[in-house]
Design a protein around this motif. Structure first.
Motif, short mmCIF file in Angstrom:
data_model
loop_
_atom_site.label_atom_id
_atom_site.label_comp_id
_atom_site.label_asym_id
_atom_site.label_seq_id
_atom_site.Cartn_x
_atom_site.Cartn_y
_atom_site.Cartn_z
N GLY A 1 -52.14 -9.44 0.08
CA GLY A 1 -51.86 -10.38 -1.01
C GLY A 1 -51.26 -11.63 -0.37
N MET B 1 -48.24 -12.35 0.02
CA MET B 1 -47.10 -12.05 0.90
C MET B 1 -47.60 -11.60 2.27
SD MET B 1 -43.85 -12.17 1.10
CE MET B 1 -43.77 -12.44 2.86
N LYS C 1 -58.52 -2.77 0.05
CA LYS C 1 -59.46 -3.58 -0.76
C LYS C 1 -60.19 -4.62 0.08
CE LYS C 1 -57.01 -3.14 -5.15
NZ LYS C 1 -56.10 -3.82 -6.06
N ALA D 1 -58.68 -9.78 -0.82
CA ALA D 1 -58.63 -8.64 -1.73
C ALA D 1 -58.51 -9.11 -3.18
CB ALA D 1 -57.44 -7.76 -1.36
N MET E 1 -55.24 -13.54 -8.86
CA MET E 1 -55.27 -13.88 -10.29
C MET E 1 -54.23 -14.91 -10.69
SD MET E 1 -55.94 -10.37 -12.10
CE MET E 1 -56.81 -9.42 -10.91
N GLY F 1 -51.84 -18.31 -11.16
CA GLY F 1 -52.12 -19.68 -11.58
C GLY F 1 -52.14 -20.63 -10.39
N GLY F 2 -51.37 -20.30 -9.36
CA GLY F 2 -51.32 -21.17 -8.19
C GLY F 2 -50.38 -22.34 -8.38
N GLY G 1 -46.98 -5.05 -2.54
CA GLY G 1 -46.85 -5.39 -3.95
C GLY G 1 -46.63 -4.11 -4.74
N ILE H 1 -54.54 -13.60 -18.43
CA ILE H 1 -54.98 -14.99 -18.30
C ILE H 1 -56.39 -15.19 -18.87
CG2 ILE H 1 -53.62 -15.39 -16.21
CD1 ILE H 1 -56.36 -15.25 -14.68
N TYR I 1 -49.22 -22.20 -20.04
CA TYR I 1 -49.50 -23.26 -19.08
C TYR I 1 -51.00 -23.34 -18.85
CZ TYR I 1 -49.44 -19.40 -15.65
OH TYR I 1 -49.67 -18.23 -14.98
N ARG J 1 -47.55 -8.36 -11.87
CA ARG J 1 -46.59 -9.00 -10.96
C ARG J 1 -45.56 -7.96 -10.53
NH1 ARG J 1 -46.49 -11.77 -15.95
NH2 ARG J 1 -47.42 -13.84 -15.95
N ARG K 1 -43.02 -14.00 -10.49
CA ARG K 1 -43.86 -15.14 -10.90
C ARG K 1 -44.01 -16.20 -9.82
NH1 ARG K 1 -42.29 -15.50 -17.16
NH2 ARG K 1 -40.46 -16.65 -16.53
N HIS K 2 -43.46 -15.93 -8.62
CA HIS K 2 -43.40 -17.02 -7.64
C HIS K 2 -43.95 -16.63 -6.28
CE1 HIS K 2 -41.36 -19.50 -10.44
NE2 HIS K 2 -40.54 -18.51 -10.71
N PHE L 1 -46.76 -17.44 -4.74
CA PHE L 1 -47.29 -18.55 -3.92
C PHE L 1 -46.19 -19.50 -3.50
CE2 PHE L 1 -51.17 -16.76 -5.27
CZ PHE L 1 -52.09 -17.11 -4.30
C1 LIG Z 1 -51.26 -13.93 -14.26
C2 LIG Z 1 -50.39 -14.30 -13.10
C3 LIG Z 1 -50.11 -15.63 -12.85
C4 LIG Z 1 -49.30 -15.98 -11.76
N1 LIG Z 1 -49.08 -17.30 -11.51
C5 LIG Z 1 -48.35 -17.66 -10.42
C6 LIG Z 1 -48.18 -19.03 -10.11
O1 LIG Z 1 -48.70 -19.91 -10.80
N2 LIG Z 1 -47.43 -19.35 -9.01
C7 LIG Z 1 -46.87 -18.40 -8.20
O2 LIG Z 1 -46.21 -18.76 -7.22
N3 LIG Z 1 -47.02 -17.08 -8.50
C8 LIG Z 1 -47.74 -16.69 -9.58
N4 LIG Z 1 -47.91 -15.37 -9.88
C9 LIG Z 1 -47.19 -14.37 -9.10
C10 LIG Z 1 -47.93 -13.97 -7.86
O3 LIG Z 1 -49.28 -13.78 -8.13
C11 LIG Z 1 -47.31 -12.67 -7.31
O4 LIG Z 1 -45.95 -12.85 -7.10
C12 LIG Z 1 -47.98 -12.33 -6.00
O5 LIG Z 1 -49.35 -12.18 -6.19
C13 LIG Z 1 -47.42 -11.06 -5.37
O6 LIG Z 1 -48.06 -10.99 -4.11
P1 LIG Z 1 -48.01 -9.72 -3.20
O7 LIG Z 1 -48.72 -10.09 -1.95
O8 LIG Z 1 -46.63 -9.20 -3.13
O9 LIG Z 1 -48.86 -8.59 -4.02
P2 LIG Z 1 -50.43 -8.46 -4.27
O10 LIG Z 1 -51.08 -9.76 -4.44
O11 LIG Z 1 -50.59 -7.47 -5.38
O12 LIG Z 1 -50.99 -7.81 -2.92
C14 LIG Z 1 -50.63 -6.52 -2.52
C15 LIG Z 1 -51.79 -5.98 -1.69
O13 LIG Z 1 -51.35 -4.75 -1.09
C16 LIG Z 1 -52.47 -3.90 -0.98
N5 LIG Z 1 -52.01 -2.51 -0.81
C17 LIG Z 1 -51.49 -1.68 -1.73
N6 LIG Z 1 -51.20 -0.47 -1.17
C18 LIG Z 1 -51.55 -0.57 0.15
C19 LIG Z 1 -51.48 0.33 1.27
N7 LIG Z 1 -50.98 1.56 1.16
N8 LIG Z 1 -51.92 -0.11 2.49
C20 LIG Z 1 -52.40 -1.37 2.63
N9 LIG Z 1 -52.49 -2.26 1.60
C21 LIG Z 1 -52.06 -1.86 0.38
C22 LIG Z 1 -53.20 -4.13 -2.31
O14 LIG Z 1 -54.58 -3.73 -2.19
C23 LIG Z 1 -53.04 -5.63 -2.49
O15 LIG Z 1 -54.16 -6.34 -1.98
C24 LIG Z 1 -48.73 -14.98 -10.93
C25 LIG Z 1 -49.04 -13.64 -11.17
C26 LIG Z 1 -49.87 -13.30 -12.23
C27 LIG Z 1 -50.21 -11.85 -12.46
#
Ligand SMILES: Cc1cc2nc3c(=O)[nH]c(=O)nc-3n(C[C@H](O)[C@H](O)[C@H](O)COP(=O)(O)OP(=O)(O)OC[C@H]3O[C@@H](n4cnc5c(N)ncnc54)[C@H](O)[C@@H]3O)c2cc1C
Length: 356
Positions: free
Chosen positions: A22, A24, A45, A49, A55, A57-58, A188, A205, A229, A284, A308-309, A311
């Motif tokens: 993701g 992060m 994935k 992924a 998904m 908003g960015g 995540g 969304i 938004y 989230r 929500r943050h 990015f």
């Molecule tokens: C509708 C919506 C709108 C948003 N709008 C904004 C915005 O405008 N601005 C902003 O800054 N943030 C926004 N966010 C928040 C942001 O999207 C999240 O904070 C962010 O996506 C979290 O990222 P992540 O990498 O922690 O998790 P994720 O994006 O969920 O990535 C986690 C990844 O870990 C993988 N994974 C899971 N288990 C394993 C495992 N055992 N081994 C290896 N990989 C694994 C998953 O397949 C996945 O690809 C929004 C979120 C949503 C849902």
């Protein structure tokens, strides 16, 4: 582990696994790829992924939560925008964002303004000529920015491949923990089974195309029941979001769909003829206080709860993690760092180095 293992200024090349592609995990991979470390990124994935990040908003909107967030997070968010400008100047658009309210809801905007420092309280001349005149109250937050998550994530993956990062389309197995100097856990919601504090907050969304309407920046409608938004993308495509539902379940409900569509139609009547391209939901990952955390246990560094943050703050957290592996100080580390045994208490970087 940690400091005692490489306490000279020159850190040796480390073998690092990152779990989760993701925003992060990719941000961590990018920041670490600027060092001499060998990086392997796991995600079942594949890359890019389909996850919460794809998904989003960015919006890079550090002021969005000013009513609930300590000032230090706003500074970290502004730093996040700077990092994006450096990594991908061609993907980021920094036209600010516009907050608007219907006349009867003007008080929400006024309340919001009270939290801004005086120099940010700028009421503006009409910036978006197509917004209806009924929106008499507006606020332009000039420093905010936005990007389109899907192409940004895809480009980040290409940059990482060019940097020699190894991608594994599989689940990382904890049995391999000792094969790596560090494992950076960025799963995540995939980490929820090991982390009882983590919860999912669903965001639904809508994506539409409206050839009759254009915007140069994200617009946030301050509404007591249906805050919304709208983020402009290429080809008059708009992302409209997002609900905030305390659930990790999938899918968009009929009620949420209707609410998003009616709020959009109230923004501009031309949306009555817009084409619906997609409706979907992302989950989230969030902690009880809604602030992201970095925790460490043995050689595993966990970065999660970006809520929500993602990015906005992932690039800043990624630099904190990289600086930790390189034995460098980062002024934002203390903001994110938590003690696993006492997560309500923020720890200082020094405490953690002593504990590690
Ligand atoms: C509708 C919506 C709108 C948003 N709008 C904004 C915005 O405008 N601005 C902003 O800054 N943030 C926004 N966010 C928040 C942001 O999207 C999240 O904070 C962010 O996506 C979290 O990222 P992540 O990498 O922690 O998790 P994720 O994006 O969920 O990535 C986690 C990844 O870990 C993988 N994974 C899971 N288990 C394993 C495992 N055992 N081994 C290896 N990989 C694994 C998953 O397949 C996945 O690809 C929004 C979120 C949503 C849902």
């Amino acid at each position: 582990m940690g400091l005692s293992r490489h306490n000279s200024p020159m850190v040796k090349s480390l073998n690092i696994a990152i779990t989760g592609a993701g925003i992060m995990g990719l941000s961590a991979a990018y920041a670490l790829s600027q060092t001499r470390h060998k990086i392997t990124l796991y995600d079942p994935k594949g890359v890019p992924a389909n996850n919460a990040s794809s998904m989003a908003g960015g919006m890079l909107a550090p002021y969005a939560e000013i009513e609930h967030m300590p000032q230090a997070f706003i500074e970290a968010g502004l730093e996040g925008i700077k990092i994006w400008q450096n990594i991908m100047p061609d993907q980021i658009r920094q036209n600010g964002s516009l907050l608007i309210a219907h006349d009867e809801d003007r008080y929400i905007l006024e309340r919001f303004k009270q939290h801004l420092p005086p120099e940010k309280q700028i009421s503006v001349e009409p910036l978006e000529p197509q917004l209806p005149k009924k929106f008499t109250s507006m606020l332009h937050l000039k420093e905010e920015a936005h990007l389109d998550p899907a192409p940004t994530l895809s480009k980040l993956c290409d940059m990482l491949k060019d940097k020699g990062c190894i991608f594994q389309s599989s689940t990382y197995a904890p049995a391999h923990q000792n094969d790596y100097d560090y494992v950076i856990d960025c799963r995540g919601m995939g980490a929820a089974q090991d982390d009882p504090d983590l919860r999912g907050v669903k965001g639904e969304i809508l994506i539409v195309q409206n050839k009759e309407f254009s915007l140069s920046r994200p617009v946030r409608l301050m509404h007591p029941r249906y805050p919304l938004y709208i983020v402009p993308r290429e080809d008059n495509i708009f992302m409209i979001g997002a609900t905030n539902i305390e659930s990790a379940g999938d899918g968009v409900s009929l009620r949420s769909g209707l609410e998003l569509m009616s709020a959009l139609y109230s923004l501009h009547p031309s949306f009555g003829e817009a084409q619906i391209i997609d409706m979907k939901a992302g989950i989230r990952p969030a902690y009880p206080d809604n602030f992201p955390r970095i925790t460490i246990e043995d050689n595993v560094i966990r970065c999660n709860g970006l809520f929500r943050h993602g990015f906005l703050l992932a690039p800043v957290m990624a630099e904190c993690v990289t600086d930790y592996t390189e034995n460098r100080h980062n002024k934002f580390t203390d903001l994110f760092w938590r003690d696993n045994n006492d997560p309500d208490h923020q720890r200082s970087e020094k405490d953690l180095r002593n504990a590690a």
